[in-house]
Each structure stands twice: as C-alpha cells, then as structure tokens.
Write a protein that holds these residues in place. Structure first.
Motif, PDB file in Angstrom:
ATOM      1  N   PHE A  17       0.857  -1.178   0.000  1.00 48.34           N
ATOM      2  CA  PHE A  17       0.000   0.000   0.000  1.00 48.34           C
ATOM      3  C   PHE A  17       0.899   1.235   0.000  1.00 48.34           C
ATOM      4  O   PHE A  17       1.531   1.581   0.997  1.00 48.34           O
ATOM      5  CB  PHE A  17      -0.913   0.007   1.227  1.00 48.34           C
ATOM      6  CG  PHE A  17      -1.883  -1.144   1.244  1.00 48.34           C
ATOM      7  CD1 PHE A  17      -2.856  -1.260   0.270  1.00 48.34           C
ATOM      8  CD2 PHE A  17      -1.806  -2.114   2.235  1.00 48.34           C
ATOM      9  CE1 PHE A  17      -3.743  -2.327   0.279  1.00 48.34           C
ATOM     10  CE2 PHE A  17      -2.691  -3.174   2.253  1.00 48.34           C
ATOM     11  CZ  PHE A  17      -3.664  -3.284   1.268  1.00 48.34           C
TER      12      PHE A  17
ATOM     13  N   ARG B 187       1.278   5.346  -0.960  1.00 57.40           N
ATOM     14  CA  ARG B 187       0.551   6.586  -1.200  1.00 57.40           C
ATOM     15  C   ARG B 187       1.476   7.639  -1.789  1.00 57.40           C
ATOM     16  O   ARG B 187       2.476   8.006  -1.169  1.00 57.40           O
ATOM     17  CB  ARG B 187      -0.045   7.098   0.107  1.00 57.40           C
ATOM     18  CG  ARG B 187      -0.970   6.105   0.776  1.00 57.40           C
ATOM     19  CD  ARG B 187      -1.582   6.660   2.038  1.00 57.40           C
ATOM     20  NE  ARG B 187      -2.383   5.676   2.726  1.00 57.40           N
ATOM     21  CZ  ARG B 187      -3.154   5.938   3.777  1.00 57.40           C
ATOM     22  NH1 ARG B 187      -3.194   7.170   4.255  1.00 57.40           N
ATOM     23  NH2 ARG B 187      -3.850   4.982   4.348  1.00 57.40           N
TER      24      ARG B 187
ATOM     25  N   LYS C 102      -4.207   2.345  -1.219  1.00 57.80           N
ATOM     26  CA  LYS C 102      -4.445   2.264   0.218  1.00 57.80           C
ATOM     27  C   LYS C 102      -5.281   1.036   0.547  1.00 57.80           C
ATOM     28  O   LYS C 102      -5.947   0.457  -0.316  1.00 57.80           O
ATOM     29  CB  LYS C 102      -5.140   3.520   0.731  1.00 57.80           C
ATOM     30  CG  LYS C 102      -6.520   3.771   0.141  1.00 57.80           C
ATOM     31  CD  LYS C 102      -7.117   5.049   0.710  1.00 57.80           C
ATOM     32  CE  LYS C 102      -8.512   5.316   0.133  1.00 57.80           C
ATOM     33  NZ  LYS C 102      -9.118   6.529   0.707  1.00 57.80           N
ATOM     34  N   TYR C 103      -5.234   0.668   1.797  1.00 56.68           N
ATOM     35  CA  TYR C 103      -6.004  -0.465   2.295  1.00 56.68           C
ATOM     36  C   TYR C 103      -7.481  -0.085   2.442  1.00 56.68           C
ATOM     37  O   TYR C 103      -7.814   0.995   2.916  1.00 56.68           O
ATOM     38  CB  TYR C 103      -5.442  -0.901   3.647  1.00 56.68           C
ATOM     39  CG  TYR C 103      -6.392  -1.707   4.505  1.00 56.68           C
ATOM     40  CD1 TYR C 103      -6.716  -3.023   4.184  1.00 56.68           C
ATOM     41  CD2 TYR C 103      -6.964  -1.139   5.647  1.00 56.68           C
ATOM     42  CE1 TYR C 103      -7.594  -3.755   4.973  1.00 56.68           C
ATOM     43  CE2 TYR C 103      -7.825  -1.866   6.444  1.00 56.68           C
ATOM     44  CZ  TYR C 103      -8.144  -3.173   6.097  1.00 56.68           C
ATOM     45  OH  TYR C 103      -9.002  -3.896   6.887  1.00 56.68           O
ATOM     46  N   LYS C 104      -8.357  -0.994   2.021  1.00 50.59           N
ATOM     47  CA  LYS C 104      -9.797  -0.822   2.207  1.00 50.59           C
ATOM     48  C   LYS C 104     -10.288  -1.906   3.153  1.00 50.59           C
ATOM     49  O   LYS C 104      -9.990  -3.085   2.965  1.00 50.59           O
ATOM     50  CB  LYS C 104     -10.526  -0.916   0.869  1.00 50.59           C
ATOM     51  CG  LYS C 104     -10.149   0.190  -0.110  1.00 50.59           C
ATOM     52  CD  LYS C 104     -10.879   0.030  -1.440  1.00 50.59           C
ATOM     53  CE  LYS C 104     -10.462   1.124  -2.426  1.00 50.59           C
ATOM     54  NZ  LYS C 104     -11.140   0.949  -3.741  1.00 50.59           N
ATOM     55  N   GLN C 105     -11.015  -1.492   4.161  1.00 47.75           N
ATOM     56  CA  GLN C 105     -11.453  -2.428   5.182  1.00 47.75           C
ATOM     57  C   GLN C 105     -12.269  -3.574   4.586  1.00 47.75           C
ATOM     58  O   GLN C 105     -13.110  -3.373   3.704  1.00 47.75           O
ATOM     59  CB  GLN C 105     -12.280  -1.699   6.241  1.00 47.75           C
ATOM     60  CG  GLN C 105     -11.442  -0.794   7.129  1.00 47.75           C
ATOM     61  CD  GLN C 105     -12.270  -0.115   8.196  1.00 47.75           C
ATOM     62  OE1 GLN C 105     -12.765   0.982   7.966  1.00 47.75           O
ATOM     63  NE2 GLN C 105     -12.411  -0.752   9.347  1.00 47.75           N
TER      64      GLN C 105
ATOM     65  N   TYR D 288       0.840  -8.358   3.112  1.00 45.78           N
ATOM     66  CA  TYR D 288       0.471  -6.948   3.008  1.00 45.78           C
ATOM     67  C   TYR D 288       1.547  -6.096   3.679  1.00 45.78           C
ATOM     68  O   TYR D 288       1.936  -6.354   4.816  1.00 45.78           O
ATOM     69  CB  TYR D 288      -0.891  -6.705   3.658  1.00 45.78           C
ATOM     70  CG  TYR D 288      -2.010  -7.435   2.961  1.00 45.78           C
ATOM     71  CD1 TYR D 288      -2.639  -6.882   1.848  1.00 45.78           C
ATOM     72  CD2 TYR D 288      -2.425  -8.689   3.400  1.00 45.78           C
ATOM     73  CE1 TYR D 288      -3.656  -7.561   1.193  1.00 45.78           C
ATOM     74  CE2 TYR D 288      -3.439  -9.375   2.750  1.00 45.78           C
ATOM     75  CZ  TYR D 288      -4.053  -8.812   1.644  1.00 45.78           C
ATOM     76  OH  TYR D 288      -5.051  -9.484   0.985  1.00 45.78           O
TER      77      TYR D 288
ATOM     78  N   THR E 137       2.711  -2.129   4.660  1.00 38.68           N
ATOM     79  CA  THR E 137       2.360  -0.719   4.817  1.00 38.68           C
ATOM     80  C   THR E 137       3.365  -0.050   5.736  1.00 38.68           C
ATOM     81  O   THR E 137       3.936  -0.696   6.611  1.00 38.68           O
ATOM     82  CB  THR E 137       0.946  -0.551   5.402  1.00 38.68           C
ATOM     83  OG1 THR E 137       0.654   0.861   5.536  1.00 38.68           O
ATOM     84  CG2 THR E 137       0.825  -1.201   6.771  1.00 38.68           C
TER      85      THR E 137
ATOM     86  N   HIS F 272       2.238   2.941   7.153  1.00 39.50           N
ATOM     87  CA  HIS F 272       1.355   3.843   7.887  1.00 39.50           C
ATOM     88  C   HIS F 272       0.735   3.110   9.070  1.00 39.50           C
ATOM     89  O   HIS F 272      -0.017   2.150   8.894  1.00 39.50           O
ATOM     90  CB  HIS F 272       0.259   4.378   6.963  1.00 39.50           C
ATOM     91  CG  HIS F 272       0.781   5.188   5.820  1.00 39.50           C
ATOM     92  ND1 HIS F 272       1.160   6.502   5.963  1.00 39.50           N
ATOM     93  CD2 HIS F 272       1.019   4.872   4.530  1.00 39.50           C
ATOM     94  CE1 HIS F 272       1.594   6.968   4.809  1.00 39.50           C
ATOM     95  NE2 HIS F 272       1.527   5.996   3.927  1.00 39.50           N
TER      96      HIS F 272
ATOM     97  N   GLU G 258      -3.138   2.559   9.178  1.00 37.03           N
ATOM     98  CA  GLU G 258      -3.508   1.518   8.226  1.00 37.03           C
ATOM     99  C   GLU G 258      -3.164   0.136   8.773  1.00 37.03           C
ATOM    100  O   GLU G 258      -3.943  -0.816   8.660  1.00 37.03           O
ATOM    101  CB  GLU G 258      -2.771   1.771   6.902  1.00 37.03           C
ATOM    102  CG  GLU G 258      -3.287   0.996   5.721  1.00 37.03           C
ATOM    103  CD  GLU G 258      -2.733   1.552   4.424  1.00 37.03           C
ATOM    104  OE1 GLU G 258      -3.532   1.952   3.564  1.00 37.03           O
ATOM    105  OE2 GLU G 258      -1.498   1.605   4.276  1.00 37.03           O
TER     106      GLU G 258
ATOM    107  N   LEU H  26      -5.718  -0.958  11.428  1.00 33.04           N
ATOM    108  CA  LEU H  26      -6.991  -1.364  10.826  1.00 33.04           C
ATOM    109  C   LEU H  26      -6.893  -2.770  10.232  1.00 33.04           C
ATOM    110  O   LEU H  26      -7.839  -3.571  10.343  1.00 33.04           O
ATOM    111  CB  LEU H  26      -7.415  -0.360   9.754  1.00 33.04           C
ATOM    112  CG  LEU H  26      -7.931   0.990  10.260  1.00 33.04           C
ATOM    113  CD1 LEU H  26      -8.157   1.939   9.084  1.00 33.04           C
ATOM    114  CD2 LEU H  26      -9.219   0.811  11.060  1.00 33.04           C
ATOM    115  N   MET H  27      -5.757  -3.066   9.603  1.00 34.36           N
ATOM    116  CA  MET H  27      -5.565  -4.416   9.057  1.00 34.36           C
ATOM    117  C   MET H  27      -5.530  -5.456  10.172  1.00 34.36           C
ATOM    118  O   MET H  27      -6.124  -6.530  10.059  1.00 34.36           O
ATOM    119  CB  MET H  27      -4.287  -4.468   8.216  1.00 34.36           C
ATOM    120  CG  MET H  27      -4.386  -3.748   6.890  1.00 34.36           C
ATOM    121  SD  MET H  27      -3.045  -4.169   5.752  1.00 34.36           S
ATOM    122  CE  MET H  27      -1.665  -3.360   6.539  1.00 34.36           C
TER     123      MET H  27
END
Length: 346
Positions: A221, A223, A252-255, A264, A266, A268, A271, A274-275
C-alpha cells in the motif's frame, strides 16, 4: 585589514586582557566573555570578522588550543560561525548564550518521539527544544520556516524533497543546520543524519524471501505525495523483478479486503492497526493464514498480535547524533543502518 576591524580588534584585545587581569576566569573564559562583551557594547556587530587564531596568539600569547576551544564554544552557542579559509564571523547578538533548538519533523509518531527523547536526554537541561511538524506539505514547511528563521541557535530539520525547501534550507548556516531522517544534498559543509531507503529495503525483502515465497502475492500500500519515500517503491519493484514473486501496488487499504495467502506491506501505522483489527475479527493467524510487514519499529509492533515483522532505522541513534551536533557543531554526515525485526507476522 580595514581600519574599522583594526579598531574593533584592539578593543577586543583590551577587554580580554582586562578580564585576565582580574584572575577570576580561565583564559578560555576570558576570550569567550571578551567577545560577548564586545558584541554587547556594539564594538562587534553581526557579520563582523573576528581575529584569526594566529593573530590572537601573537597578541595575547595563549596556547592555540585555548583560542580554538573558545571559538568552538561560541560556535556551539550560535554566536560565531567559521567559514572555510575566510575565518570566524559574528552571526548573532544573542549573548545570553542560551541555546534554542528548533526540531522540524514530518509528523508526530512513536518513533519520532524516540528520536526527540534521545536528543533531549543527551543535551543540557537549559537548552530549549521546540517541536514543529510540516506533514510533508511545502506551504506548511515554508510557514514554519518563516516563523522560526533567525530565532534559534540550531535547526534540526527533516527536509521535504523539492527545490523550494532546498532553497530555504540553504539560507541557514551549515554550523546551525542538521538534516534529520531524510537526506538532501546541500553540499559538503552541511550535516545530516539520515535513513538510506532503497538498498536497505531491497536487502530486507531479499532476507525475507524464503518466508515471502510461501505466499501467493505481496501487496504494497503506497501513497503518492506523502512522506512515504519513492525509494521504497523502487526497492519493492526491483525485488519483485529479481525474485519472480507476484506482487502489486495499491493506493491504500480498504477495510474488509484482506485475503488469505497474501502478504500486506504498509508503512502507515493507522492503516496497519486497521488491518490487524480485520485479522483479529476474522480469527486468522498471522504468519500462517496471511502475512503483514510494517516499517519503523516501536514497542507496540513488538508485542501486538504476537509481534509484527518490521524494518526500521535506529531512531534512538539518530537522536544521539543530533544531540552530538547540537553540543559540538562538528560536521556529521551519517546514514543510520536499517535493521530487520523478523517476527511472527510474516
């Protein structure tokens, strides 16, 4: 030598000799105090040159080391600067000798807190440290710069990689500026303590290859137009090409979109968390059902979900080196190594 300089030097020599005659200060302290008194009396002004060390030796007869140490102290407190082959010059009339340090970083995070904490732990308690955050926004960076320029004895700055930021930073004397976290080439006279991203990340990916091969795909992910270094993206693409592993870049990651059998990556923290929340909700096991790789280590990543695999520079070391620059004003040009923390999540 101009007559005005000769007159100023004569007054300075007289001040130092008078202080020495009182026998209450060391020779080194006489020189420092003499310069400060001359500035307060407006006998020495900002941009004025100071006598050379050889001239001081001839006039006052002290040891060379004594004069060098005195000038070094004045440099460290932002009163004087040394210009190669030109001599020593007054750059501030802030003769209170209280140091004020402006630390300008990308944003607040736990690893940045580590850097600042180590910096503060290794400097005197009477040095004022003010924090600013530019969030990789050039307008914000310029606004901060305009508010702080000329008000601090030292500037510790994480640069934004563009020409406007470079132009602003070049207006600060090399003896007063330390680039932190990110490297920007301002010339041989400027100091930096920075991360190296591309080759370090490529090595990390290569070291993790035996584990990454167990998964179907690697999703990074990334940005654009953020503080995320383009060098990490270049390293990721080079690794995919060299390893023949499947991988792709998403914005970006989507829930709710995580899938088993994938890695995965990242940098951030919001983010990442949330993962991890999704992984826990689905009752999946990191390192078995899927993998997560993060950047910039901290104690939370060390303990959460059995430990998150990260790669990170040593931010404590960055803080220590920043303190060394503040205390000595020696030129420091160092890339702090990146370390892989191989844990359960991959």
């Amino acid at each position: 030598m101009k007559k005005s300089s000769e007159a100023a030097y004569a007054l300075l020599f007289a001040r130092i000799k008078k202080l020495e005659s009182l026998q209450t200060l060391s020779k080194h302290e006489c020189i420092v105090q003499g310069v400060l008194d001359a500035i307060d009396a407006n006998e020495l002004k900002v941009h004025d040159s100071l006598p050379s060390v050889n001239m001081l030796i001839k006039e006052l007869g002290f040891a060379r080391e004594t004069f060098v140490k005195a000038y070094r102290d004045l440099i460290a407190h932002g009163i004087v600067e040394s210009k190669n082959r030109k001599g020593y010059f007054v750059i501030s009339n802030n003769t209170s000798m209280q140091q004020k340090v402006a630390v300008v970083l990308y944003a607040y995070d736990t690893f940045q807190d580590t850097l600042v904490s180590e910096l503060k732990a290794n400097i005197s308690d009477d040095i004022v440290v003010d924090l600013f955050f530019h969030h990789n926004n050039t307008e914000t960076f310029e606004d901060i710069f305009n508010r702080i320029n000329g008000r601090y004895t030292v500037y510790v700055v994480a640069p934004i990689e563009n020409e406007r930021s470079k132009e602003l930073l070049l207006s600060i004397s090399p003896t007063k500026l330390l680039l932190i976290d990110r490297f920007m080439d301002l010339g041989d006279d400027y100091s930096f303590v920075a991360q190296e991203f591309e080759q370090s990340a490529l090595k990390v990916f290569s070291d993790l290859k035996p584990k990454l091969e167990r998964y179907d795909e690697i999703v990074y992910f990334f940005r654009k137009n953020t503080a995320e270094p383009d060098a990490l993206k270049s390293a990721f693409m080079s690794f995919l090409k060299d390893s023949n592993l499947n991988g792709r870049i998403e914005k970006k990651y989507k829930q709710g979109t995580l899938e088993k059998g994938k890695v995965y990556f990242t940098i951030h923290n919001p983010e990442l968390y949330l993962m991890l929340k999704e992984v826990v909700q689905k009752k999946w096991v990191l390192g078995r059902d899927l993998a997560i790789l993060a950047h910039n280590d901290d104690v939370i990543k060390e303990i959460i979900c059995g430990g998150i695999t990260t790669f990170s520079t040593d931010f404590a070391r960055m803080g220590e080196l920043a303190a060394l620059f503040i205390n000595t004003r020696y030129i420091i040009q160092e890339f702090v190594p990146t370390v892989l923390y191989d844990r359960q999540s991959v």
